[in-house]
Structures are given as structure tokens and as C-alpha cells.
Design a protein around this motif. Structure first.
Motif, PDB file in Angstrom:
ATOM      1  N   ALA A  68     -13.217 -60.675  69.986  1.00 35.67           N
ATOM      2  CA  ALA A  68     -14.217 -61.210  69.060  1.00 35.67           C
ATOM      3  C   ALA A  68     -13.643 -62.359  68.237  1.00 35.67           C
ATOM      4  N   PHE A  69     -12.425 -62.179  67.715  1.00 36.30           N
ATOM      5  CA  PHE A  69     -11.827 -63.240  66.906  1.00 36.30           C
ATOM      6  C   PHE A  69     -11.543 -64.484  67.740  1.00 36.30           C
ATOM      7  N   GLY A  70     -11.056 -64.307  68.961  1.00 42.77           N
ATOM      8  CA  GLY A  70     -10.779 -65.446  69.828  1.00 42.77           C
ATOM      9  C   GLY A  70     -12.015 -66.004  70.495  1.00 42.77           C
ATOM     10  N   THR A  71     -13.206 -65.457  70.159  1.00 42.94           N
ATOM     11  CA  THR A  71     -14.490 -65.816  70.774  1.00 42.94           C
ATOM     12  C   THR A  71     -14.368 -65.825  72.295  1.00 42.94           C
ATOM     13  N   VAL A  72     -13.744 -64.771  72.829  1.00 40.94           N
ATOM     14  CA  VAL A  72     -13.487 -64.685  74.268  1.00 40.94           C
ATOM     15  C   VAL A  72     -14.637 -63.993  74.989  1.00 40.94           C
ATOM     16  N   GLY A  73     -14.927 -62.757  74.616  1.00 40.71           N
ATOM     17  CA  GLY A  73     -16.011 -62.035  75.256  1.00 40.71           C
ATOM     18  C   GLY A  73     -15.568 -61.019  76.281  1.00 40.71           C
ATOM     19  N   LEU A  74     -14.279 -60.976  76.614  1.00 45.33           N
ATOM     20  CA  LEU A  74     -13.794 -59.921  77.496  1.00 45.33           C
ATOM     21  C   LEU A  74     -13.894 -58.581  76.770  1.00 45.33           C
ATOM     22  N   SER A  75     -14.215 -57.537  77.516  1.00 46.01           N
ATOM     23  CA  SER A  75     -14.404 -56.233  76.890  1.00 46.01           C
ATOM     24  C   SER A  75     -13.914 -55.131  77.812  1.00 46.01           C
ATOM     25  N   MET A  76     -13.468 -54.040  77.221  1.00 48.90           N
ATOM     26  CA  MET A  76     -13.079 -52.855  77.978  1.00 48.90           C
ATOM     27  C   MET A  76     -14.228 -51.856  78.044  1.00 48.90           C
ATOM     28  N   GLY A  77     -15.441 -52.328  77.725  1.00 53.91           N
ATOM     29  CA  GLY A  77     -16.641 -51.532  77.918  1.00 53.91           C
ATOM     30  C   GLY A  77     -17.118 -50.739  76.731  1.00 53.91           C
ATOM     31  N   ILE A  78     -16.555 -50.980  75.550  1.00 53.86           N
ATOM     32  CA  ILE A  78     -16.945 -50.157  74.401  1.00 53.86           C
ATOM     33  C   ILE A  78     -17.969 -50.851  73.497  1.00 53.86           C
ATOM     34  N   THR A  79     -18.312 -52.112  73.765  1.00 55.62           N
ATOM     35  CA  THR A  79     -19.206 -52.857  72.876  1.00 55.62           C
ATOM     36  C   THR A  79     -20.543 -52.163  72.663  1.00 55.62           C
ATOM     37  N   PRO A  80     -21.248 -51.723  73.726  1.00 60.50           N
ATOM     38  CA  PRO A  80     -22.546 -51.062  73.497  1.00 60.50           C
ATOM     39  C   PRO A  80     -22.425 -49.738  72.747  1.00 60.50           C
ATOM     40  N   GLU A  81     -21.236 -49.143  72.726  1.00 58.84           N
ATOM     41  CA  GLU A  81     -21.046 -47.836  72.093  1.00 58.84           C
ATOM     42  C   GLU A  81     -20.641 -47.945  70.623  1.00 58.84           C
ATOM     43  N   LEU A  82     -20.462 -49.145  70.115  1.00 59.92           N
ATOM     44  CA  LEU A  82     -20.028 -49.320  68.728  1.00 59.92           C
ATOM     45  C   LEU A  82     -21.103 -48.876  67.755  1.00 59.92           C
ATOM     46  N   SER A  83     -20.672 -48.396  66.605  1.00 60.03           N
ATOM     47  CA  SER A  83     -21.606 -48.045  65.533  1.00 60.03           C
ATOM     48  C   SER A  83     -22.148 -49.326  64.895  1.00 60.03           C
ATOM     49  N   ASP A  84     -23.164 -49.192  64.058  1.00 57.71           N
ATOM     50  CA  ASP A  84     -23.728 -50.363  63.386  1.00 57.71           C
ATOM     51  C   ASP A  84     -22.681 -51.056  62.518  1.00 57.71           C
ATOM     52  N   ILE A  85     -21.834 -50.259  61.858  1.00 57.08           N
ATOM     53  CA  ILE A  85     -20.769 -50.855  61.038  1.00 57.08           C
ATOM     54  C   ILE A  85     -19.794 -51.632  61.918  1.00 57.08           C
ATOM     55  N   GLY A  86     -19.443 -51.049  63.063  1.00 60.37           N
ATOM     56  CA  GLY A  86     -18.542 -51.725  63.987  1.00 60.37           C
ATOM     57  C   GLY A  86     -19.125 -53.027  64.493  1.00 60.37           C
ATOM     58  N   GLN A 109     -12.710 -44.376  69.497  1.00 63.42           N
ATOM     59  CA  GLN A 109     -12.214 -45.045  70.702  1.00 63.42           C
ATOM     60  C   GLN A 109     -10.688 -45.135  70.646  1.00 63.42           C
ATOM     61  N   LEU A 110     -10.091 -45.385  71.816  1.00 67.08           N
ATOM     62  CA  LEU A 110      -8.648 -45.562  71.870  1.00 67.08           C
ATOM     63  C   LEU A 110      -8.232 -46.821  71.120  1.00 67.08           C
ATOM     64  N   PHE A 111      -7.018 -46.797  70.560  1.00 63.95           N
ATOM     65  CA  PHE A 111      -6.535 -47.924  69.760  1.00 63.95           C
ATOM     66  C   PHE A 111      -6.481 -49.208  70.581  1.00 63.95           C
ATOM     67  N   ILE A 112      -6.001 -49.148  71.831  1.00 68.59           N
ATOM     68  CA  ILE A 112      -5.866 -50.346  72.659  1.00 68.59           C
ATOM     69  C   ILE A 112      -7.232 -50.979  72.907  1.00 68.59           C
ATOM     70  N   LYS A 113      -8.263 -50.143  73.047  1.00 71.78           N
ATOM     71  CA  LYS A 113      -9.608 -50.672  73.275  1.00 71.78           C
ATOM     72  C   LYS A 113     -10.141 -51.371  72.028  1.00 71.78           C
ATOM     73  N   ILE A 114      -9.885 -50.787  70.862  1.00 73.73           N
ATOM     74  CA  ILE A 114     -10.354 -51.391  69.618  1.00 73.73           C
ATOM     75  C   ILE A 114      -9.614 -52.696  69.342  1.00 73.73           C
ATOM     76  N   LEU A 115      -8.297 -52.709  69.548  1.00 68.42           N
ATOM     77  CA  LEU A 115      -7.523 -53.933  69.361  1.00 68.42           C
ATOM     78  C   LEU A 115      -7.987 -55.016  70.334  1.00 68.42           C
ATOM     79  N   PHE A 116      -8.251 -54.626  71.570  1.00 68.19           N
ATOM     80  CA  PHE A 116      -8.731 -55.575  72.583  1.00 68.19           C
ATOM     81  C   PHE A 116     -10.072 -56.170  72.159  1.00 68.19           C
ATOM     82  N   GLU A 117     -10.985 -55.317  71.718  1.00 70.67           N
ATOM     83  CA  GLU A 117     -12.324 -55.777  71.322  1.00 70.67           C
ATOM     84  C   GLU A 117     -12.262 -56.691  70.112  1.00 70.67           C
ATOM     85  N   THR A 118     -11.430 -56.342  69.134  1.00 72.92           N
ATOM     86  CA  THR A 118     -11.309 -57.151  67.920  1.00 72.92           C
ATOM     87  C   THR A 118     -10.716 -58.516  68.225  1.00 72.92           C
TER      88      THR A 118
END
Length: 441
Positions: free
Chosen positions: A382-400, A370-379
Motif C-alpha cells: 500500500a505504501f509503495g502503491t504497488v498492489g501486490l497482495s497475499m490475498g488478505i485485502t478483502p478480509e480486512l476489517s473496516d479499520i484495516g 492474519q500472519l505478520f508477514i502477510k500484514i507487513l506485505f500488505e502495508t
């Protein structure tokens, strides 16, 4: 166990139990068992009141599964010790000293004084605000759906939004993962939603101060800092989003004036760690996305249902910069000098949080395509317990997904609480080293 260890183990048990319930065929509309990783991710997101989802809540889960999520959100938002104390009140049980210490840690209080009285107010505020919002939502949505469904939707979204969880049920109506995009220009839905997010993110200490203001005629320093910083971030965020997205045809560009106003204000309030969106986050310009990352990292306020480094921490850091530029030795907020230990704690918390986000982002850039901005946004979300997403959550690997589970857990409890729980017991130093000087800047 110490209070931090009790909080960590308690939240971990609730997450695992919730994951087990969500795995059951009874919880899923297709009648099949949800994979353990997806169930664990969803249970963690609900208990840590985040809102990141790998499956659409409204279309994938049955009524039983949705009620399980609702219980996890309520327990995770108010804290399992608060709910346990409520049960103790109902059975007229005595609150022990150990319970008070755990409650003090859970609510981020400086002392145990008045902790039980604060718990009573926490429960009262939560039920009154959630109940009022549920009625308003139900009345509004009764025009769009059957009255029974409108009442259920009102209750679900009132609890989800007040606890800053961000889970929604609009998948069957507007499409999977659509959130509040169908109500981008609706003033009632926008106002009630933003009120729930802000009231849940201010913290119960501030709500208690505001409730007692008619009698005391004063606000504590904590409440003044939280209210002023929250207001500043919301107004600034709305202006920045409006400016950068004004001509973006994929977000605000195709809307009329009122819709632009509501959408920009809504997306400025949502990073207070709530997570619903009324416009497509993935279609926003990168400048807006990066600014939302900053808002999510700051997060809500201490003693609230939200995450992030907290508004008070950010205020102390800003105060430290101003004091250094002006050549002052003390950080002064509202004519009050801050103790040095508050400053050390703010700096420590910020560096721990920043390090966590950086490390997890670096690892995810190697495990996810995934693009870096999307990964930084998702991380950061998650840390801020926000829940906003750029749409990559369902596409994450099990490790992710597992890495984001740990990040949501750390964000909900706080890096310092985890450090106290997992680290060695602190001991008082018997001596002090001689003072030394190093060059800075």
C-alpha cells in the motif's frame, strides 16, 4: 494554499468524488450500492495507482464502474494538475505562476524552468506508449476473445499498467483476483506488460532524456542513476526469485524453463509499483515474499507514476555506505559529487517511510487476525502503491481498510509532501548552535 496543500486537497477531492461514483448501483453488477468503505478503498487504490482491491474489478463492476476506475487511474497516474494543464492547453489558457509551482511540486522538479515543456512531453509520452501497448494487447487477445472485448481490454490494461496501477479485468475469464496468471508463459503479454511497467516507473524526466538523446548525446546524472539502479534491481530480483522458487511446486516448480524465466522476470518487474502477478504471491516462500517487500519499499523513480522511497533515494543511501566504508567525505555517483541537502532529504524520506510502515503494521497486527508477514506485505504494498497482495485485502476489517487508504494516500504523495502540507511553515534560522560530537557505532 501552498503547492503541497493544493496537491493533498486535490487528490483527496478526486478520491471522494470517485468513491461516490463507485457507490452508485450503476457501477455494480449486482445493482446494489457498494459500501462506503469499500468504495473509498477502491477509489483510493485507483487514484493512488496502487491496485489493491477488496472486490474483483472484472466481475463486480459494470462498464460504467470500470470506466470510472480508468479515469481515476489516468488522473492519479499523471497527476490532476497535469490533466488540468492539458485542458488549459486545449482552450489556449495561460499557465499561471502558481500553477507552475504546483506542477513543480507534483513532478518533483528542482525548478520551474521548462516545466510547461515537460508537461507537453509527459502527455505525449503517456498517450503514445499507452496507445501502442493497447494495439499490441488487442491484437494478442483477439485470439482469445471477441475483437471488441480485446480492444477494450487492451485500452484498459495499457492505461492501468503504464500508470503502475495493476487493476485487471481477467476475473470473468480466469476467476476473481487471478491477475495475469493465465499468461505466465506468454512472451507477448509478458514483454508488453513489463515494458509498460518499466516505462511508467522510470519517470518522465528520464523518458524525456532518452527521447532527446539523439540530439544531446548525453544523459543527466538523474537518468544515469535511475536507469542503472532500475536495471540492477530487476536483474537481481529475477535471480533471487528464480533461485528461491525454482523447486516450489506451488509457483515455479511445476513450470518449464521458459515459463520459469518469464515468471521470475515478471515478478521482479512488478514490485516497481505496478502490482500485477503471474504466479500466486501467497504460495511463494517467505524468503521470496520478504525480498519482494524490500523491492516494493524501494519502489519506482522520482517524477514517475509509481511510489516507494524511489530508486534515487536508495542509490544515495548505498553511496553513503560505500563512502563511509572507504573513508570518503563525499558521495560520488558517476563522477558527480552530491550536495549535502540531497543526502539529508534521502535519509529523512527513508526514515519517515520506514516509520510509517512499521507503525501501520503494528496497528494492523492488533486489528487483523492474519500472519505478520502477510500484514507487513500488505502495508508495504500500500505504501509503495504497488498492489501486490497475499490475498488478505478483502478480509480486512473496516479499520484495516481505512489505515491502508491513508497509507496509499501517503505513499502516492510522498511523506515529505504530506509533512510540508500539514506541518508549520518553515522559517529561516537566525543563528546556528555550536558544533557538538557524539559517539556512533
Amino acid at each position: 494554499m501552498t503547492p503541497p496543500q493544493t496537491l493533498v486537497s486535490g487528490f483527496a477531492f478526486i478520491i471522494l468524488f470517485g468513491a461516490f461514483l463507485l457507490m452508485l448501483p450503476l457501477s455494480n453488477t449486482d445493482g446494489k450500492t457498494l459500501s462506503f468503505i469499500d468504495a473509498l478503498f477502491t477509489a483510493t487504490s485507483a487514484t493512488c495507482v496502487t491496485g489493491l482491491v477488496v472486490v474483483d474489478t472484472g466481475t463486480h463492476f459494470t462498464l460504467f464502474g470500470q470506466i470510472v476506475l480508468l479515469c481515476l487511474i489516468q488522473v492519479g497516474g499523471l497527476g490532476f494538475m497535469t490533466m488540468a494543464t492539458l485542458i488549459a492547453f486545449a482552450f489556449k489558457k495561460r499557465i499561471s505562476l502558481k500553477d507552475r509551482l504546483i506542477l513543480q511540486e507534483a513532478l518533483n522538479q528542482g525548478s520551474m524552468e521548462g516545466i510547461v515543456r515537460l508537461i507537453r512531453k509527459v502527455v505525449m509520452f503517456a498517450f503514445i506508449i499507452e496507445g501502442t501497448a493497447a494495439i499490441l494487447f488487442a491484437l494478442r487477445w483477439s485470439f482469445d476473445m471477441p475483437i471488441g472485448q480485446a480492444i477494450y481490454y487492451g485500452i484498459f490494461h495499457a492505461i492501468s499498467l503504464f500508470n503502475n496501477a495493476g487493476f485487471d479485468l481477467f476475473g470473468p475469464i480466469s476467476g476473481p483476483f487471478s491477475s495475469f496468471t493465465s499468461y505466465v508463459g506468454d512472451p507477448i503479454v509478458n514483454l508488453v506488460t513489463m515494458f509498460l511497467i518499466i516505462s511508467g516507473g522510470l519517470g518522465f524526466i528520464v523518458l524525456s532524456d532518452l527521447f532527446d538523446y539523439k540530439t544531446t548525446k548525453r544523459l543527466s546524472l538523474h537518468s544515469k542513476v535511475v536507469i542503472s539502479m532500475t536495471s540492477l534491481l530487476i536483474v537481481l530480483g529475477a535471480i533471487v526469485i528464480l533461485v528461491f522458487e525454482f523447486t516450489n511446486t506451488k509457483t515455479l516448480g511445476s513450470m518449464n524453463g521458459w515459463e520459469k524465466f518469464w515468471a521470475s522476470l515478471f515478478q521482479s518487474v512488478s514490485p516497481r509499483t505496478a502490482g500485477p502477478n503471474s504466479i500466486d504471491i501467497g504460495a511463494m516462500r517467505q524468503a521470496s515474499q520478504f525480498f519482494i517487500i524490500i523491492l516494493m519499499f524501494i519502489g519506482a523513480s522520482p517524477g514517475s507514476t509509481g511510489g516507494g522511497i524511489k530508486t534515487t533515494t536508495f542509490a544515495i543511501l548505498i553511496g553513503a555506505v560505500i563512502a563511509m566504508i572507504r573513508g570518503k567525505e563525499d558521495i560520488v555517483l558517476f563522477r558527480n559529487r552530491l550536495a549535502i541537502d540531497r543526502i539529508f532529504k534521502a535519509v529523512t524520506l527513508t526514515l519517515l517511510a520506514l516509520s510509517w510502515v512499521i507503525i501501520i503494521t503494528m496497528i494492523l497486527t492488533t486489528t487483523e487476525d492474519q500472519l505478520f508477514i502477510k500484514i507487513l506485505f500488505e502495508t508495504t504494498s500500500a505504501f509503495g502503491t504497488v498492489g501486490l497482495s497475499m490475498g488478505i485485502t478483502p478480509e480486512l476489517s473496516d479499520i484495516g481498510k481505512l489505515l491502508l487508504c491513508v497509507t496509499m494516500f501517503a505513499g502516492r504523495l510522498g511523506p515529505l509532501t504530506l509533512a510540508y502540507a500539514l506541518g508549520p511553515k518553515s522559517e529561516r534560522e537566525l543563528y546556528r548552535h555550536p558544533e557538538g560530537k557524539i559517539t556512533i557505532g
